[in-house]
Write a protein that holds these residues in place. Structure first.
Motif, PDB file in Angstrom:
ATOM      1  N   ASN A 315       0.828  -1.205   0.000  1.00  0.00           N
ATOM      2  CA  ASN A 315       0.000   0.000   0.000  1.00  0.00           C
ATOM      3  C   ASN A 315       0.863   1.256   0.000  1.00  0.00           C
ATOM      4  N   LYS A 318       1.950   1.729  -3.382  1.00  0.00           N
ATOM      5  CA  LYS A 318       0.828   2.075  -4.254  1.00  0.00           C
ATOM      6  C   LYS A 318       0.315   3.494  -4.022  1.00  0.00           C
ATOM      7  N   ASP A 343       5.130   6.356   4.831  1.00  0.00           N
ATOM      8  CA  ASP A 343       5.311   6.852   3.457  1.00  0.00           C
ATOM      9  C   ASP A 343       4.990   8.332   3.367  1.00  0.00           C
ATOM     10  N   TYR A 361     -13.423  -1.542   2.100  1.00  0.00           N
ATOM     11  CA  TYR A 361     -13.452  -0.091   2.311  1.00  0.00           C
ATOM     12  C   TYR A 361     -12.258   0.581   1.621  1.00  0.00           C
ATOM     13  N   GLN A 362     -12.555   1.620   0.863  1.00  0.00           N
ATOM     14  CA  GLN A 362     -11.495   2.394   0.210  1.00  0.00           C
ATOM     15  C   GLN A 362     -11.823   3.862   0.377  1.00  0.00           C
ATOM     16  N   VAL A 363     -10.812   4.693   0.623  1.00  0.00           N
ATOM     17  CA  VAL A 363     -11.076   6.114   0.844  1.00  0.00           C
ATOM     18  C   VAL A 363     -11.579   6.763  -0.441  1.00  0.00           C
ATOM     19  N   MET A 374      -8.867  -3.953  -4.344  1.00  0.00           N
ATOM     20  CA  MET A 374     -10.235  -4.371  -4.012  1.00  0.00           C
ATOM     21  C   MET A 374     -10.657  -3.944  -2.617  1.00  0.00           C
ATOM     22  N   GLY A 375      -9.797  -3.307  -1.887  1.00  0.00           N
ATOM     23  CA  GLY A 375     -10.160  -2.901  -0.530  1.00  0.00           C
ATOM     24  C   GLY A 375     -10.147  -4.069   0.440  1.00  0.00           C
ATOM     25  N   LEU A 378      -6.021  -4.575   3.760  1.00  0.00           N
ATOM     26  CA  LEU A 378      -5.910  -4.196   5.171  1.00  0.00           C
ATOM     27  C   LEU A 378      -6.828  -5.028   6.066  1.00  0.00           C
TER      28      LEU A 378
HETATM   29  P1  ADP Z   1      -6.838  -1.599  -1.481  1.00  0.00           P
HETATM   30  O1  ADP Z   1      -5.421  -1.162  -1.340  1.00  0.00           O
HETATM   31  O2  ADP Z   1      -6.999  -2.788  -2.343  1.00  0.00           O
HETATM   32  O3  ADP Z   1      -7.760  -0.493  -1.832  1.00  0.00           O
HETATM   33  P2  ADP Z   1      -6.654  -2.030   1.396  1.00  0.00           P
HETATM   34  O4  ADP Z   1      -7.579  -2.760   2.309  1.00  0.00           O
HETATM   35  O5  ADP Z   1      -5.248  -2.474   1.339  1.00  0.00           O
HETATM   36  O6  ADP Z   1      -7.317  -2.103  -0.046  1.00  0.00           O
HETATM   37  O7  ADP Z   1      -6.689  -0.503   1.772  1.00  0.00           O
HETATM   38  C1  ADP Z   1      -7.940   0.133   1.990  1.00  0.00           C
HETATM   39  C2  ADP Z   1      -7.829   1.613   1.718  1.00  0.00           C
HETATM   40  O8  ADP Z   1      -7.011   2.230   2.710  1.00  0.00           O
HETATM   41  C3  ADP Z   1      -7.190   1.990   0.411  1.00  0.00           C
HETATM   42  O9  ADP Z   1      -8.093   1.927  -0.674  1.00  0.00           O
HETATM   43  C4  ADP Z   1      -6.757   3.405   0.686  1.00  0.00           C
HETATM   44  O10 ADP Z   1      -7.848   4.291   0.564  1.00  0.00           O
HETATM   45  C5  ADP Z   1      -6.352   3.366   2.169  1.00  0.00           C
HETATM   46  N1  ADP Z   1      -4.896   3.176   2.340  1.00  0.00           N
HETATM   47  C6  ADP Z   1      -4.249   2.045   2.638  1.00  0.00           C
HETATM   48  N2  ADP Z   1      -2.927   2.242   2.742  1.00  0.00           N
HETATM   49  C7  ADP Z   1      -2.710   3.549   2.522  1.00  0.00           C
HETATM   50  C8  ADP Z   1      -1.558   4.380   2.490  1.00  0.00           C
HETATM   51  N3  ADP Z   1      -0.332   3.902   2.727  1.00  0.00           N
HETATM   52  N4  ADP Z   1      -1.739   5.688   2.224  1.00  0.00           N
HETATM   53  C9  ADP Z   1      -2.956   6.180   1.984  1.00  0.00           C
HETATM   54  N5  ADP Z   1      -4.084   5.451   1.989  1.00  0.00           N
HETATM   55  C10 ADP Z   1      -3.975   4.142   2.257  1.00  0.00           C
END
Ligand code: ADP
Length: 413
Positions: A315, A318, A343, A361-363, A374-375, A378
């Motif tokens: 992440n 990404k 990061d 869940y995704q922001v 796919m959210g 985490l």
């Molecule tokens: P995905 O990466 O597939 O969307 P995750 O469950 O890994 O799913 O993460 C959920 C959400 O958390 C991400 O869509 C993003 O909005 C937020 N997120 C996770 N890691 C970070 C990060 N390092 N910086 C910013 N936002 C993050």
């Protein structure tokens, strides 16, 4: 005529039967209990329950209680009784009780049952069993042990018949529910098997694409190298989705499904680092790390905890722009090690810091998303970390201000 004392005893027995009926859903013992009570209360040699099979318009022995052996009951269960040529059938069709002191004189008597089962029916008292006015079968008391059938016998049998009907209805509801539940879990298993097989099968060809794209990128120059980098980038996004699919089964992993071992924190961190190195290189990230040099150890499932930390590192790669710094480090707090990944990426608004660990869940909004995924990463990481008796959480100053993820685990002393 029964004495008052005898009547009280019998009424007590009826109350006892109702209590048992209301406290068990297991049909077989319940029916057995009802029939024992039926034979006892009517002073009959045996009692039995016959149910209608609507398809064949026949009655079938559902349960049978007597002092004779189990074999007898089994034999009876195999003999269907025609509705239109039997006393039990007449009880159903006329929807009223029949009382006979000598069945042999009744032309409706279905002799086949006696002939095949070897049991001789002399006298019979039968009452219909109803569920909401619909007759579903017959409760019979057979061979009165003294005098003839009385009004009291009929009354007791009618009460017991209504109890048996309720029991059968409840049990069949439970059976249907169980079957539905089983169907559901079969579908669920099918879905899980499919995801697991499909994702494993996708991994192999994707590995080849990733491998050759890396070669091409390194060996070519100019535009060709850029094209190879684009392939590599997309293939890696796909790899992460496939990894999430493979790891989906760990979403609700329990402690009992983990292979605990004493694991060096340095090994765990190096393994995760290794997993993300290629992608970090592609994006020119400045991947820094500080890894313990001493023998810090945790008790954890090596594969799964590495996968959780890798998800967090992925992440970071990404969600931060190319050529920025990503730091993997650790802190010691009391009896815990806090591994962190920090990061300088897009950051996380305060009100999303907890929700990002929820499944799917995704922001970013799905329609306007710039980042793949796919959210799930985490939420899988959280499930795994907690099963390993650890915690995982995120800290961020807000949008555009980068993020730090902590993964804490108890240390082995
Ligand atoms: P995905 O990466 O597939 O969307 P995750 O469950 O890994 O799913 O993460 C959920 C959400 O958390 C991400 O869509 C993003 O909005 C937020 N997120 C996770 N890691 C970070 C990060 N390092 N910086 C910013 N936002 C993050």
């Amino acid at each position: 005529m029964l004495t008052t004392n005898e009547k009280v005893t019998k009424l007590n027995r009826l109350v006892e039967v109702s209590l048992v009926i209301n406290s068990t859903l297991e049909l077989e013992p319940l029916l057995r209990f009802i029939m024992d009570a039926a034979a006892e209360l009517t002073r009959a040699q045996v009692a039995s329950i016959l149910l209608i099979d609507n398809k064949t318009q026949e009655l079938h022995f559902m349960a049978f209680a007597s002092e004779s052996d189990e074999e007898h009951a089994k034999r009876l269960k195999r003999i269907p009784v025609p509705l239109n040529k039997s006393i039990a059938g007449a009880i159903v069709l006329e929807n009223k009780p029949i009382r006979l002191d000598d069945v042999t004189k009744d032309p409706r008597h279905y002799r086949v049952t006696d002939d095949k089962s070897g049991f001789l029916t002399n006298s019979l008292l039968g009452v219909p069993m109803r569920i909401k006015e619909r007759v579903i079968g017959v409760l019979e008391a057979v061979n009165k042990l003294d005098n003839g059938w009385s009004d009291d016998d009929q009354l007791y049998l009618e009460i017991l018949a209504s109890q048996a009907a309720v029991a059968i209805e409840n049990a069949s509801l439970v059976a249907r529910l169980r079957a539905a539940l089983q169907d559901l879990s079969q579908v669920d298993k099918l879905k899980n098997d499919f995801i697991s097989i499909a994702s494993h099968e996708l991994r192999t060809p994707l590995g080849v694409i990733l491998g050759y794209a890396t070669f091409l990128k390194e060996e070519s120059q100019g535009q060709a190298s850029e094209h190879a980098a684009a392939v590599l980038n997309s293939a890696d996004k796909m790899r992460q989705i496939i990894e999430d699919m493979v790891n989906l089964r760990y979403l609700k992993v329990g402690e009992s499904e983990l292979d605990f071992e004493d694991l060096l924190v340095s090994e765990l961190m190096m393994a995760s680092l290794h997993e993300v190195q290629t992608m970090a290189n592609v994006k020119d990230h400045n991947l820094q790390y500080r890894i313990p040099t001493n023998n810090l150890k945790v008790r954890a499932d090596r594969y799964k905890i590495t996968m959780a930390l890798t998800n967090v590192l992925n992440n970071a790669v990404k969600f931060s722009p190319p050529a920025t710094q990503i730091m993997l480090g650790y802190e010691l707090r009391d009896n815990e090690v806090w591994i962190f990944v920090s990061d300088k990426g897009i950051g996380i608004p305060a009100d999303h810091l907890e929700k990002i660990f929820d499944t799917f869940y995704q922001v970013e909004d799905h329609m306007t998303r710039r980042h793949g995924g796919m959210g799930l990463g985490l939420s899988i990481a959280k499930g795994v970390v907690e099963a390993n008796r650890g915690r995982i959480w995120a800290v961020s100053e807000g949008e555009g201000k980068g993020a730090t993820f902590y993964l804490s685990l108890p240390l082995i002393k």
